[in-house]
Scaffold this active site. Structure first.
Site, PDB file in Angstrom:
ATOM      1  N   ALA A  63       0.864  -1.175   0.000  1.00  0.00           N
ATOM      2  CA  ALA A  63       0.000   0.000   0.000  1.00  0.00           C
ATOM      3  C   ALA A  63       0.909   1.236   0.000  1.00  0.00           C
ATOM      4  O   ALA A  63       2.074   1.162   0.411  1.00  0.00           O
ATOM      5  CB  ALA A  63      -0.893  -0.018   1.227  1.00  0.00           C
ATOM      6  N   GLY A 108       0.708  -4.998   1.123  1.00  0.00           N
ATOM      7  CA  GLY A 108      -0.480  -5.141   0.289  1.00  0.00           C
ATOM      8  C   GLY A 108      -0.202  -5.892  -1.010  1.00  0.00           C
ATOM      9  O   GLY A 108      -1.121  -6.453  -1.613  1.00  0.00           O
ATOM     10  N   GLU A 111      -0.434  -9.411  -0.074  1.00  0.00           N
ATOM     11  CA  GLU A 111      -1.849  -9.670   0.242  1.00  0.00           C
ATOM     12  C   GLU A 111      -2.703  -9.771  -1.014  1.00  0.00           C
ATOM     13  O   GLU A 111      -3.573 -10.637  -1.104  1.00  0.00           O
ATOM     14  CB  GLU A 111      -2.374  -8.559   1.163  1.00  0.00           C
ATOM     15  N   GLU A 131       4.489  -4.857   7.792  1.00  0.00           N
ATOM     16  CA  GLU A 131       3.647  -3.843   8.450  1.00  0.00           C
ATOM     17  C   GLU A 131       4.023  -3.544   9.895  1.00  0.00           C
ATOM     18  O   GLU A 131       3.974  -2.384  10.321  1.00  0.00           O
ATOM     19  CB  GLU A 131       2.170  -4.251   8.372  1.00  0.00           C
TER      20      GLU A 131
HETATM   21  N1  DAK Z   1       4.480   3.223  -1.085  1.00  0.00           N
HETATM   22  C1  DAK Z   1       4.806   4.353  -1.725  1.00  0.00           C
HETATM   23  N2  DAK Z   1       5.902   4.483  -2.498  1.00  0.00           N
HETATM   24  C2  DAK Z   1       6.721   3.430  -2.594  1.00  0.00           C
HETATM   25  C3  DAK Z   1       6.445   2.203  -1.939  1.00  0.00           C
HETATM   26  C4  DAK Z   1       5.250   2.123  -1.156  1.00  0.00           C
HETATM   27  N3  DAK Z   1       4.866   1.001  -0.531  1.00  0.00           N
HETATM   28  N4  DAK Z   1       7.443   1.337  -2.217  1.00  0.00           N
HETATM   29  C5  DAK Z   1       8.300   2.002  -3.024  1.00  0.00           C
HETATM   30  N5  DAK Z   1       7.874   3.255  -3.253  1.00  0.00           N
HETATM   31  C6  DAK Z   1       8.511   4.299  -4.056  1.00  0.00           C
HETATM   32  C7  DAK Z   1       9.725   4.875  -3.344  1.00  0.00           C
HETATM   33  O1  DAK Z   1       9.328   5.853  -2.427  1.00  0.00           O
HETATM   34  C8  DAK Z   1      10.491   5.439  -4.497  1.00  0.00           C
HETATM   35  O2  DAK Z   1       9.914   6.654  -4.902  1.00  0.00           O
HETATM   36  P1  DAK Z   1      10.848   7.934  -5.289  1.00  0.00           P
HETATM   37  O3  DAK Z   1      11.673   8.205  -4.078  1.00  0.00           O
HETATM   38  O4  DAK Z   1      11.655   7.470  -6.456  1.00  0.00           O
HETATM   39  O5  DAK Z   1       9.851   9.019  -5.605  1.00  0.00           O
HETATM   40  C9  DAK Z   1      10.239   4.438  -5.612  1.00  0.00           C
HETATM   41  O6  DAK Z   1       9.054   3.737  -5.235  1.00  0.00           O
HETATM   42  C10 DAK Z   1      11.349   3.432  -5.765  1.00  0.00           C
HETATM   43  O7  DAK Z   1      11.591   2.859  -4.495  1.00  0.00           O
HETATM   44  P2  DAK Z   1      13.063   2.711  -3.882  1.00  0.00           P
HETATM   45  O8  DAK Z   1      13.940   3.813  -4.346  1.00  0.00           O
HETATM   46  O9  DAK Z   1      12.914   2.536  -2.422  1.00  0.00           O
HETATM   47  O10 DAK Z   1      13.541   1.364  -4.570  1.00  0.00           O
HETATM   48  P3  DAK Z   1      14.521   0.260  -3.996  1.00  0.00           P
HETATM   49  O11 DAK Z   1      14.744  -0.694  -5.101  1.00  0.00           O
HETATM   50  O12 DAK Z   1      15.709   0.889  -3.352  1.00  0.00           O
HETATM   51  O13 DAK Z   1      13.693  -0.473  -2.843  1.00  0.00           O
HETATM   52  C11 DAK Z   1      11.779  -1.561  -1.883  1.00  0.00           C
HETATM   53  C12 DAK Z   1      12.550  -1.182  -3.163  1.00  0.00           C
HETATM   54  C13 DAK Z   1      10.455  -2.208  -2.311  1.00  0.00           C
HETATM   55  C14 DAK Z   1      12.567  -2.579  -1.055  1.00  0.00           C
HETATM   56  C15 DAK Z   1      11.526  -0.289  -1.030  1.00  0.00           C
HETATM   57  O14 DAK Z   1      10.979   0.725  -1.877  1.00  0.00           O
HETATM   58  C16 DAK Z   1      10.587  -0.538   0.081  1.00  0.00           C
HETATM   59  O15 DAK Z   1      10.953  -1.083   1.127  1.00  0.00           O
HETATM   60  N6  DAK Z   1       9.334  -0.104  -0.128  1.00  0.00           N
HETATM   61  C17 DAK Z   1       8.315  -0.252   0.928  1.00  0.00           C
HETATM   62  C18 DAK Z   1       7.835  -1.672   0.981  1.00  0.00           C
HETATM   63  C19 DAK Z   1       6.835  -1.861   2.073  1.00  0.00           C
HETATM   64  O16 DAK Z   1       7.133  -1.633   3.255  1.00  0.00           O
HETATM   65  N7  DAK Z   1       5.646  -2.235   1.667  1.00  0.00           N
HETATM   66  C20 DAK Z   1       4.559  -2.439   2.618  1.00  0.00           C
HETATM   67  C21 DAK Z   1       3.786  -1.162   2.726  1.00  0.00           C
HETATM   68  S1  DAK Z   1       2.652  -1.280   4.055  1.00  0.00           S
HETATM   69  C22 DAK Z   1      -4.501  -1.022   5.938  1.00  0.00           C
HETATM   70  C23 DAK Z   1      -4.617  -1.787   4.844  1.00  0.00           C
HETATM   71  C24 DAK Z   1      -3.483  -2.214   4.161  1.00  0.00           C
HETATM   72  C25 DAK Z   1      -2.239  -1.867   4.568  1.00  0.00           C
HETATM   73  C26 DAK Z   1      -2.177  -1.088   5.647  1.00  0.00           C
HETATM   74  C27 DAK Z   1      -3.276  -0.642   6.359  1.00  0.00           C
HETATM   75  N8  DAK Z   1      -5.673  -0.572   6.704  1.00  0.00           N
HETATM   76  C28 DAK Z   1      -6.570  -1.563   7.244  1.00  0.00           C
HETATM   77  C29 DAK Z   1      -5.742   0.778   7.010  1.00  0.00           C
HETATM   78  C30 DAK Z   1      -1.084  -2.279   3.861  1.00  0.00           C
HETATM   79  C31 DAK Z   1       0.108  -1.831   4.244  1.00  0.00           C
HETATM   80  C32 DAK Z   1       1.274  -2.000   3.388  1.00  0.00           C
HETATM   81  O17 DAK Z   1       1.272  -2.528   2.316  1.00  0.00           O
END
Ligand code: DAK
Length: 264
Positions: A63, A108, A111, A131
């Site tokens: 997400a 997400g 998921e 998360e």
């Molecule tokens: N959201 C927004 N932007 C993201 C992103 C994300 N999840 N993942 C990557 N990006 C963006 C980065 O910010 C970056 O943007 P710029 O800085 O270039 O503008 C671009 O994508 C490239 O990312 P990186 O530069 O970081 O690329 P790397 O290859 O170095 O790293 C990575 C890739 C996937 C390992 C890293 O980007 C990363 O760790 N991303 C976050 C992954 C993550 O933690 N995903 C889980 C998100 S939490 C809910 C319902 C659902 C959810 C929550 C609550 N409710 C019931 C309310 C779900 C939650 C989630 O999914």
């Protein structure tokens, strides 16, 4: 659509989440468009779907963390509901959905893949529920579907530790069925989807319903669901023709042909 591409190849539909700048992360617009894409699938033509991500690096990186970072409780709840509604729609979609996971499947992203019927991935895929490291729970069904897929013990370990796992480990624990070199992933997904689409659509749909609904109830209730869906197949063109073809084969092997199932 801005963030979703849709193409149809024969009886196979391919939905691609296309937001490469954010590694295909799911924000509200992406979720809305995804829902519209599923609603627009022409079920009289399409018999199997593939869901994938654009590019060579990411399926869905979760997400959108930027969008979520400032949400109020009410907004967070509404966002979670939107995601859950769409993921349930995918899970209950009448025809099979294959997730072709071409890279990051985090939060997400993992998921949404679990709401699909079948998961295959590329060698560079990375799975995880990070998360708890962000101060939230997996909110798009992660606590529910991961435990059902890989067992409660393994799901708890992955979710509590927020540890990412690679494609080989995902296969070992049963999270994905097959791993391919990236270039071979979509051809393999299309081949599998075409194979499914070539089988009797009424029967395939009934199998999806029986498995999904049966997993939620006791074995007695599950068998009752199966019985009803089994009975419903009879008198259809597909059942008559599928069985007649088998009998023709016994009668004279030269009469064998591929059955053109009609979905009726
Ligand atoms: N959201 C927004 N932007 C993201 C992103 C994300 N999840 N993942 C990557 N990006 C963006 C980065 O910010 C970056 O943007 P710029 O800085 O270039 O503008 C671009 O994508 C490239 O990312 P990186 O530069 O970081 O690329 P790397 O290859 O170095 O790293 C990575 C890739 C996937 C390992 C890293 O980007 C990363 O760790 N991303 C976050 C992954 C993550 O933690 N995903 C889980 C998100 S939490 C809910 C319902 C659902 C959810 C929550 C609550 N409710 C019931 C309310 C779900 C939650 C989630 O999914």
């Amino acid at each position: 659509m801005g963030f979703i591409d849709y193409e149809v190849d024969g009886a196979v539909g391919i939905i691609t989440i296309n937001r490469p700048k954010a590694l295909n992360a799911l924000n509200e617009d992406v979720l809305n468009e995804l829902e519209q894409a599923f609603d627009a699938v022409d079920l009289s033509v399409v018999r199997c779907l593939i869901l994938t991500g654009a590019g060579e690096k990411s399926f869905v990186a979760g997400a959108d963390i930027g969008a979520m970072s400032t949400m109020t409780k009410a907004e967070g709840t509404a966002f979670g509901k939107k995601g859950n509604d769409i993921f349930l729609k995918i899970e209950k979609f009448p025809i099979p959905v294959i997730a072709a996971i071409n890279g990051f499947a985090l939060g997400g992203g993992c998921e949404i893949s679990m709401s699909c019927d079948i998961r295959i991935c590329s060698e560079n895929a990375l799975f995880g529920q990070p998360e708890v490291g962000l101060g939230i729970t997996p909110g798009f069904g992660g606590t529910q579907r991961l435990a059902r897929l890989v067992g409660a013990g393994m799901a708890k370990q992955l979710i509590y530790t927020a540890r990412n796992i690679d494609a080989a480990e995902a296969k070992r624990i049963g999270l994905v069925n097959e791993v391919y070199p990236l270039a071979d992933l979509m051809p393999a997904a299309k081949k599998m989807a075409a194979g499914i689409a070539g089988n009797a659509p009424i029967a395939v749909r009934a199998c999806k319903k029986a498995i999904n609904e049966g997993l939620q109830v006791s074995i007695d209730e599950g068998v009752a669901i199966e019985e009803e869906l089994f009975g419903n197949c009879f008198e259809s063109y597909d059942q008559r023709e599928g069985m007649a073809n088998f009998l023709r084969k016994k009668d004279d092997p030269k009469k064998v042909r591929k059955v053109a199932f009609k979905n009726e």
